[in-house]
Design a protein around this motif. Structure first.
Motif, PDB file in Angstrom:
ATOM      1  N   ALA A   1      43.833  37.645  42.939  1.00 48.19           N
ATOM      2  CA  ALA A   1      45.224  38.508  42.440  1.00 48.19           C
ATOM      3  C   ALA A   1      45.657  37.463  41.187  1.00 48.19           C
ATOM      4  O   ALA A   1      46.112  38.057  40.247  1.00 48.19           O
ATOM      5  CB  ALA A   1      46.229  38.363  43.652  1.00 48.19           C
ATOM      6  N   MET A   2      45.496  36.271  41.406  1.00 49.38           N
ATOM      7  CA  MET A   2      45.914  35.445  40.116  1.00 49.38           C
ATOM      8  C   MET A   2      45.235  35.845  38.918  1.00 49.38           C
ATOM      9  O   MET A   2      45.566  35.847  37.769  1.00 49.38           O
ATOM     10  CB  MET A   2      45.790  33.689  40.499  1.00 49.38           C
ATOM     11  CG  MET A   2      46.758  33.394  41.544  1.00 49.38           C
ATOM     12  SD  MET A   2      48.485  33.378  40.972  1.00 49.38           S
ATOM     13  CE  MET A   2      48.517  32.284  39.488  1.00 49.38           C
ATOM     14  N   THR A   3      43.685  35.959  39.223  1.00 50.06           N
ATOM     15  CA  THR A   3      42.946  36.447  37.951  1.00 50.06           C
ATOM     16  C   THR A   3      43.276  37.625  37.535  1.00 50.06           C
ATOM     17  O   THR A   3      43.503  38.036  36.249  1.00 50.06           O
ATOM     18  CB  THR A   3      41.485  36.219  38.479  1.00 50.06           C
ATOM     19  OG1 THR A   3      41.165  34.986  38.698  1.00 50.06           O
ATOM     20  CG2 THR A   3      40.584  36.813  37.491  1.00 50.06           C
ATOM     21  N   LYS A   4      43.511  38.551  38.492  1.00 53.15           N
ATOM     22  CA  LYS A   4      44.084  40.093  38.074  1.00 53.15           C
ATOM     23  C   LYS A   4      45.371  39.695  37.071  1.00 53.15           C
ATOM     24  O   LYS A   4      45.356  40.687  36.306  1.00 53.15           O
ATOM     25  CB  LYS A   4      44.384  40.848  39.315  1.00 53.15           C
ATOM     26  CG  LYS A   4      44.621  42.345  38.910  1.00 53.15           C
ATOM     27  CD  LYS A   4      45.047  43.113  40.183  1.00 53.15           C
ATOM     28  CE  LYS A   4      45.821  44.316  40.039  1.00 53.15           C
ATOM     29  NZ  LYS A   4      45.958  45.148  40.988  1.00 53.15           N
ATOM     30  N   LEU A   5      46.378  39.152  37.595  1.00 46.62           N
ATOM     31  CA  LEU A   5      47.471  38.769  36.811  1.00 46.62           C
ATOM     32  C   LEU A   5      47.324  38.333  35.593  1.00 46.62           C
ATOM     33  O   LEU A   5      47.731  38.814  34.404  1.00 46.62           O
ATOM     34  CB  LEU A   5      48.392  37.938  37.783  1.00 46.62           C
ATOM     35  CG  LEU A   5      49.828  37.838  37.126  1.00 46.62           C
ATOM     36  CD1 LEU A   5      50.552  39.081  36.858  1.00 46.62           C
ATOM     37  CD2 LEU A   5      50.725  36.798  37.982  1.00 46.62           C
ATOM     38  N   LYS A   6      46.380  37.414  35.617  1.00 44.76           N
ATOM     39  CA  LYS A   6      45.987  36.685  34.075  1.00 44.76           C
ATOM     40  C   LYS A   6      45.513  38.001  33.282  1.00 44.76           C
ATOM     41  O   LYS A   6      46.239  37.921  31.990  1.00 44.76           O
ATOM     42  CB  LYS A   6      44.976  35.780  34.380  1.00 44.76           C
ATOM     43  CG  LYS A   6      44.502  35.081  33.060  1.00 44.76           C
ATOM     44  CD  LYS A   6      43.649  34.120  33.349  1.00 44.76           C
ATOM     45  CE  LYS A   6      42.607  33.630  32.278  1.00 44.76           C
ATOM     46  NZ  LYS A   6      41.574  32.974  32.661  1.00 44.76           N
ATOM     47  N   PHE A   7      44.636  38.723  33.787  1.00 45.24           N
ATOM     48  CA  PHE A   7      44.069  39.709  32.667  1.00 45.24           C
ATOM     49  C   PHE A   7      45.094  40.756  32.589  1.00 45.24           C
ATOM     50  O   PHE A   7      45.185  41.217  31.235  1.00 45.24           O
ATOM     51  CB  PHE A   7      42.764  40.271  33.386  1.00 45.24           C
ATOM     52  CG  PHE A   7      41.618  39.260  33.258  1.00 45.24           C
ATOM     53  CD1 PHE A   7      40.950  39.027  31.953  1.00 45.24           C
ATOM     54  CD2 PHE A   7      41.173  38.615  34.210  1.00 45.24           C
ATOM     55  CE1 PHE A   7      40.136  38.366  31.828  1.00 45.24           C
ATOM     56  CE2 PHE A   7      40.106  37.937  34.172  1.00 45.24           C
ATOM     57  CZ  PHE A   7      39.540  37.670  32.863  1.00 45.24           C
ATOM     58  N   GLN A   8      45.961  41.137  33.339  1.00 47.18           N
ATOM     59  CA  GLN A   8      46.949  41.983  33.126  1.00 47.18           C
ATOM     60  C   GLN A   8      47.805  41.542  31.956  1.00 47.18           C
ATOM     61  O   GLN A   8      48.353  42.459  31.051  1.00 47.18           O
ATOM     62  CB  GLN A   8      47.834  42.427  34.270  1.00 47.18           C
ATOM     63  CG  GLN A   8      47.082  43.423  35.227  1.00 47.18           C
ATOM     64  CD  GLN A   8      47.805  43.373  36.538  1.00 47.18           C
ATOM     65  OE1 GLN A   8      48.702  42.519  37.102  1.00 47.18           O
ATOM     66  NE2 GLN A   8      47.673  44.662  37.121  1.00 47.18           N
ATOM     67  N   ARG A   9      48.482  40.565  32.080  1.00 45.51           N
ATOM     68  CA  ARG A   9      49.200  39.718  31.147  1.00 45.51           C
ATOM     69  C   ARG A   9      48.353  39.797  29.739  1.00 45.51           C
ATOM     70  O   ARG A   9      49.136  40.214  28.890  1.00 45.51           O
ATOM     71  CB  ARG A   9      49.830  38.480  31.618  1.00 45.51           C
ATOM     72  CG  ARG A   9      50.785  38.520  32.879  1.00 45.51           C
ATOM     73  CD  ARG A   9      51.349  37.424  33.004  1.00 45.51           C
ATOM     74  NE  ARG A   9      52.539  37.532  34.086  1.00 45.51           N
ATOM     75  CZ  ARG A   9      53.106  36.510  34.645  1.00 45.51           C
ATOM     76  NH1 ARG A   9      52.529  35.401  34.468  1.00 45.51           N
ATOM     77  NH2 ARG A   9      53.894  36.935  35.543  1.00 45.51           N
ATOM     78  N   ALA A  10      47.244  39.412  29.650  1.00 47.64           N
ATOM     79  CA  ALA A  10      46.594  39.352  28.305  1.00 47.64           C
ATOM     80  C   ALA A  10      46.499  40.856  27.914  1.00 47.64           C
ATOM     81  O   ALA A  10      46.609  41.153  26.570  1.00 47.64           O
ATOM     82  CB  ALA A  10      45.160  38.780  28.630  1.00 47.64           C
ATOM     83  N   ALA A  11      46.162  41.825  28.837  1.00 46.17           N
ATOM     84  CA  ALA A  11      46.075  43.265  28.307  1.00 46.17           C
ATOM     85  C   ALA A  11      47.416  43.725  27.565  1.00 46.17           C
ATOM     86  O   ALA A  11      47.494  44.238  26.676  1.00 46.17           O
ATOM     87  CB  ALA A  11      45.490  44.010  29.442  1.00 46.17           C
TER      88      ALA A  11
END
Length: 100
Positions: free
Chosen positions: A65-75
């Motif tokens: 979930a943390m990895t997903k959040l990181k990529f969502q913020r980067a996107a």
């Protein structure tokens, strides 16, 4: 063309899960995800051998979930940059059109 649904079985944490996929690509993604979970679980098994499998799976889920959040913020940040570049380009093209 819609792909045919497939029945597969994934093994995670020593348990089998019969699942349905929506075609070859979906199956491949599910198998890759299960493999990733297994690798992460193995790392937690080495570091936290005294914890229950359920607790370690919670850590795996939290990590994912943390990895997903990181990529969502980067996107989202990238989208803002693209929108700003689009606005700059539109303004530049409008100026060229006006100056004609």
């Amino acid at each position: 063309m819609e792909e045919k649904e497939r029945n597969i079985t994934l093994n995670i944490a020593g348990k089998s899960y019969p699942l349905k996929t929506k075609g070859e690509e979906h199956e491949s993604q599910m198998r890759f995800a299960a493999e990733d979970v297994e690798k992460m679980l193995e790392k937690y098994n080495l570091s936290f051998s005294n914890m229950s499998t359920q607790d370690k799976l919670v850590f795996v889920a939290l990590n994912q979930a943390m990895t997903k959040l990181k990529f969502q913020r980067a996107a989202e940040a990238l989208k803002l940059e693209v929108d700003a570049a689009d606005a700059d380009l539109s303004a530049y093209l409008d100026k060229i059109e006006t100056d004609r």
